[in-house]
Design a protein around this motif. Structure first.
Motif, PDB file in Angstrom:
ATOM      1  N   THR A 275       0.828  -1.205   0.000  1.00  0.00           N
ATOM      2  CA  THR A 275       0.000   0.000   0.000  1.00  0.00           C
ATOM      3  C   THR A 275       0.861   1.253   0.000  1.00  0.00           C
ATOM      4  O   THR A 275       0.680   2.154  -0.832  1.00  0.00           O
ATOM      5  CB  THR A 275      -0.938  -0.003   1.220  1.00  0.00           C
ATOM      6  OG1 THR A 275      -1.854  -1.095   1.092  1.00  0.00           O
ATOM      7  CG2 THR A 275      -1.701   1.301   1.328  1.00  0.00           C
ATOM      8  N   LEU A 276       1.809   1.340   0.935  1.00  0.00           N
ATOM      9  CA  LEU A 276       2.662   2.522   0.995  1.00  0.00           C
ATOM     10  C   LEU A 276       3.471   2.680  -0.286  1.00  0.00           C
ATOM     11  O   LEU A 276       3.739   3.805  -0.726  1.00  0.00           O
ATOM     12  CB  LEU A 276       3.608   2.443   2.194  1.00  0.00           C
ATOM     13  CG  LEU A 276       3.012   2.778   3.559  1.00  0.00           C
ATOM     14  CD1 LEU A 276       4.104   2.794   4.619  1.00  0.00           C
ATOM     15  CD2 LEU A 276       2.303   4.126   3.531  1.00  0.00           C
ATOM     16  N   GLY A 277       3.848   1.561  -0.889  1.00  0.00           N
ATOM     17  CA  GLY A 277       4.595   1.634  -2.135  1.00  0.00           C
ATOM     18  C   GLY A 277       3.798   2.238  -3.274  1.00  0.00           C
ATOM     19  O   GLY A 277       4.357   2.581  -4.313  1.00  0.00           O
ATOM     20  N   ARG A 278       2.496   2.369  -3.077  1.00  0.00           N
ATOM     21  CA  ARG A 278       1.630   2.958  -4.098  1.00  0.00           C
ATOM     22  C   ARG A 278       1.138   4.353  -3.743  1.00  0.00           C
ATOM     23  O   ARG A 278       0.941   5.174  -4.657  1.00  0.00           O
ATOM     24  CB  ARG A 278       0.426   2.037  -4.331  1.00  0.00           C
ATOM     25  CG  ARG A 278       0.772   0.752  -5.074  1.00  0.00           C
ATOM     26  CD  ARG A 278      -0.381  -0.237  -5.028  1.00  0.00           C
ATOM     27  NE  ARG A 278      -0.225  -1.321  -5.996  1.00  0.00           N
ATOM     28  CZ  ARG A 278       0.494  -2.425  -5.782  1.00  0.00           C
ATOM     29  NH1 ARG A 278       1.114  -2.581  -4.611  1.00  0.00           N
ATOM     30  NH2 ARG A 278       0.592  -3.351  -6.716  1.00  0.00           N
ATOM     31  N   VAL A 279       0.892   4.641  -2.467  1.00  0.00           N
ATOM     32  CA  VAL A 279       0.211   5.896  -2.125  1.00  0.00           C
ATOM     33  C   VAL A 279       1.044   6.848  -1.279  1.00  0.00           C
ATOM     34  O   VAL A 279       0.634   7.987  -1.059  1.00  0.00           O
ATOM     35  CB  VAL A 279      -1.116   5.595  -1.389  1.00  0.00           C
ATOM     36  CG1 VAL A 279      -1.980   4.652  -2.215  1.00  0.00           C
ATOM     37  CG2 VAL A 279      -0.872   5.023   0.004  1.00  0.00           C
TER      38      VAL A 279
END
Length: 821
Positions: A275-279
């Motif tokens: 998730t963090l890698g995307r947002v």
């Protein structure tokens, strides 16, 4: 003049000295074939191994290459030759070396003259020895005519850039398409021109003397505090990242293609790497020292890939031994879920109460699918069932969840978010067609998208505004964004532009009204124009107008804290807590956007949840918080892995992370940042499928392996061993040892460490180490009986090179004063 006795050496200010000094400082294990000429004195700098004449340094270099190649070896080979020698006898050898496929570096020392035969000009100057005009022959053209494909120029008076040029040339010789690389070092002969030449300014220097950092009982040994120490430090990316990830370690594992190990390391800090890698707005990348070199490392993309490869923390996380106590987490967004994750891993019973039909908070209901696909979030949420966390959805505190129902828990963590959309305080803000951007995004994620019409105006410059704008574009609308400050992730803004969304910088609405043909009329004001004083003044202050079928207002959200008393609130209107989420009630903790410390980002919320989990565990009888150990230097993040293992090498990293000036950029070739393929805008605007495809494994591994500086962390490159003039540094069983009896304290190892992993204070005064008089060997540097160095003003020509040589900072530009003779 009564000049001191010395062995033959280069003249003061000679460019040859600078070239050979930099050669030896850059390559300790290279082979240096040399030619005959004044530059043979490169022997003094240790950068001439064999001496030949008539251009034979080139043929010897070729011979060395072929001899080593038979055994499958390719050591660095750097041949040196003067420009005059190359013209009269070197070209044929170079042609032959190229023809036979040799691979080495040829350094042409071009001072424009043949010094050893009477200062004769070389053919590149178009003048014969007796003064007649001759046909000018370009040195570069002759070199290229020998079949050379790699030709570069470098100035040895700038040591870092000269080192980089040499390293690039050697890298070419080792590449698949490599061959002979030629580097031309061009400068004047100081003896011929009687000075530095027309393009260089004199720089007078002085040697600063003062108390030397020696142990009081002896003049032979350095005091321990002045000795070099190999000490790993925290990387600046890790210091800046609120998630607490060990990013330097992530790069090491990624570079070794150990993706499962990388995922496990990330899951030790939080369950949301995919998730963090995307947002995430990736503040870690903003702190990357590579940013000013050739672009920050693609940290976000590598975290995403590690998370995707790991799939879910459910396969890694283990519930700890039962502590016999339970915690209520109110709010199933990133802050609440991060707290629940770590509390469950510590062995506490955890119940999560979420107001929405599903957990995830803003991740589930506000971030668009094309950025965070539901399937990605769903698999990362699997860990909560695996850890035995009890989930209660559709439960809102103060509505169908009473405070009394939370009395059975030993602690309560409030993470209810900031879902109350702020209203624009302008006339007409309540008219039909003006709606909350956050409510719009929630409706989209719920599967009940509202009808917006053909024209949509978005008010705001944050990530929510960009998500709303790109979502409206996917509904077929023409979208314009009006904002005062553009605070959204730059990559998302650029993607929005490519999708045809129009941005209006520093233009804000002053009023809305119903348009004659339906829809909404926007009265707009440029920020430079006067602001309206009241509602009646709004129309007069408008500088332009626009019309839209719908207006989405995205100016941030507030926490709905009606369930609290006024005494619980901070001046910013949110629940007052300290940095660890503690409220005035010892049993109540809070974090995320509902708390006074809320950062307004997903990664900030995760940090808050981690902190609160450790603070709750401490209150319930767990390990006391050792804040200095957990804190990552001066950054906002903490490392839960340190709390689990006090012996972690990341513990007690209180020293600031190394900054860009501590990184020796000359050791790192410029390499473009890896970029993930994106869905074409003409395709992306028609659906909500993920736009960013992410880096592939090969590209991600190459990014980590080739571009990470590993700032502050020793990678065992052995450069410190190579540059130590007294051989005081040795590598024993993979550990560096410093011999205090032979270390001269020259500071060269610390100055030359590419990553700032050697701690050693610079004295700023001459300590008598002798480095400048032996390795650089300028005759204008005089070493006295006490070992201290002085400048011989009778011979110094103010080239200033010795400033770059003295790593202790004792040789500096001369400070002229009125009282100085």
């Amino acid at each position: 003049m009564a000049l001191p006795t010395r062995r033959p050496t280069f003249c003061p200010g000679c460019g040859h000295r600078a070239a050979f000094y930099a050669l030896r400082r850059t390559f300790a294990d290279a082979i240096f074939p040399g030619d005959i000429g004044c530059y043979t004195l490169g022997l003094n700098q240790g950068a001439v191994d064999t001496v030949h004449d008539m251009g034979a340094s080139i043929t010897m270099a070729a011979g060395f290459y072929h001899a080593y190649a038979q055994d499958g070896q390719q050591p660095p080979i750097i041949a040196t030759i003067g420009d005059g020698t190359f013209f009269h006898s070197g070209a044929a050898g170079l042609e032959n070396a190229v023809y036979n496929g040799a691979r080495f570096v040829l350094l042409v020392l071009d001072n424009g003259t043949t010094g050893m035969t009477g200062m004769q000009p070389t053919p590149e100057y178009g003048k014969t020895a007796d003064g007649h005009a001759g046909v000018k022959i370009e040195l570069e053209a002759l070199i290229r005519g020998c079949g050379i494909r790699y030709l570069a120029h470098a100035d040895p008076h700038d040591i870092p850039s000269f080192q980089r040029a040499l390293l690039d040339a050697v890298e070419f010789t080792h590449s698949d398409a490599g061959g002979v690389a030629v580097v031309i070092a061009r400068y004047v002969c100081v003896t011929q021109v009687k000075g530095l030449g027309p393009n260089r300014k004199p720089l007078a220097v002085e040697v600063v003397h003062g108390p030397r950092p020696r142990a009081p009982e002896t003049l032979a040994a350095l005091d321990a505090q002045w000795m070099p120490v190999h000490r790993d430090r925290l990387s600046p990316c890790a210091e800046a990242g609120p998630a607490g990830n060990d990013i330097e370690r992530l790069m090491t594992l990624a570079g070794q293609e150990q993706w499962r190990e990388a995922a496990a390391m990330l899951y030790a800090e939080h369950p949301f790497p995919s998730t963090l890698g995307r947002v995430c707005p990736h503040p870690c990348e903003s702190a990357c020292n590579r940013g000013a070199h050739d672009g920050a490392l693609a940290i976000n993309a590598l975290e995403r890939l590690a998370g995707d490869r790991g799939r879910s923390a459910a396969d890694f996380a283990v519930r700890g031994p039962d502590q016999g106590k339970c915690v209520a987490v109110v709010g199933g967004g990133p802050a609440g879920l991060a707290a629940a994750y770590h509390l469950a891993r510590l062995g506490y019973g955890v119940d999560v109460f979420e107001a929405q039909p599903e957990i995830g908070g803003m991740l589930r209901w506000a971030i668009t699918e094309y950025r965070l696909p539901p399937a990605v979030l769903a698999r990362e949420l699997e860990v909560f069932a695996a850890l035995g966390v009890t989930l209660h959805t559709g439960m809102r505190l103060g509505a169908n969840l009473a405070w009394a129902e939370l009395d059975r828990f030993d602690a309560v963590y409030l993470a209810t978010g900031a879902w109350k959309q702020r209203r624009l305080n302008v006339p007409g803000a309540e008219c039909a067609g003006v709606q909350s951007g956050l409510d719009y995004l929630k409706a989209m994620r719920s599967g009940t998208p509202p009808t917006l019409g053909r024209r949509v105006a978005v008010i705001g410059g944050g990530n929510t505004a960009i998500d709303a704008a790109r979502s409206a574009r996917r509904q077929g609308a023409a979208v314009e964004v009006f904002y005062d400050l553009l605070l959204a992730i730059p990559a998302e803004v650029e993607a929005a532009r490519t999708e045809g969304i129009v941005f209006h910088h520093e233009i804000v609405p002053v009023a809305f009204a119903a348009a004659a043909a339906g829809g909404v009329q926007l009265l707009l004001r440029e920020l430079a124009a006067p602001a309206p004083q009241d509602d009646a003044d709004a129309e007069r202050c408008a500088t332009q107008s626009s019309e839209a079928d719908s207006v989405l207002v995205c100016i941030g959200g507030d926490a709905d804290l009606d369930y609290l008393e006024a005494a619980d609130l901070a001046p910013n209107g949110r629940l007052a807590v300290d940095a660890w989420g503690r409220s005035r009630d010892a049993r109540i903790f809070a974090g995320g956007d509902a708390a006074s410390t809320g950062a307004g980002t997903v990664v900030g919320a995760i940090n808050a949840g981690k902190r609160a989990a450790l603070a709750i565990a401490e209150r319930l009888g767990g390990r006391p918080l050792a804040t200095p150990d957990l804190q990552l230097a001066n950054g906002p993040g903490i490392a839960v892995s340190i709390a689990a293992d006090a012996s972690s090498p990341r513990a007690r990293q209180g020293a600031p992370a190394p900054q860009a000036l501590e990184i020796r950029l000359q050791f790192f070739p410029k390499t473009p940042r890896a970029t993930a393929p994106q869905r074409a805008p003409e395709d992306s605007v028609w659906n909500f499928e993920e736009v960013n495809f992410g880096l592939g494994s090969a590209a991600a591994t190459a990014e980590a392996r080739a571009r990470c500086f590993h700032c502050g962390v020793c990678t065992h490159c052995d450069i410190c061993v190579d540059v130590c003039p007294s051989e005081a540094i040795a590598k024993v069983d993979g550990v560096y040892r410093i011999d205090a009896t032979t270390c001269t304290g020259c500071h060269v190892c610390a100055a030359e460490c590419p990553r700032g992993a050697i701690s050693m204070p610079a004295a700023g005064v001459c300590i008598g180490c002798g480095y400048c008089t032996t390795r650089f060997e300028c005759p204008s540097l005089l070493r006295g009986a006490d070992g201290l160095v002085s400048i011989d003003r009778r011979t110094c020509i103010d080239c200033g090179m010795c400033i770059q040589v003295c790593a202790q900072g004792a040789i500096r530009p001369r400070q002229e004063t009125a009282n100085r003779p």
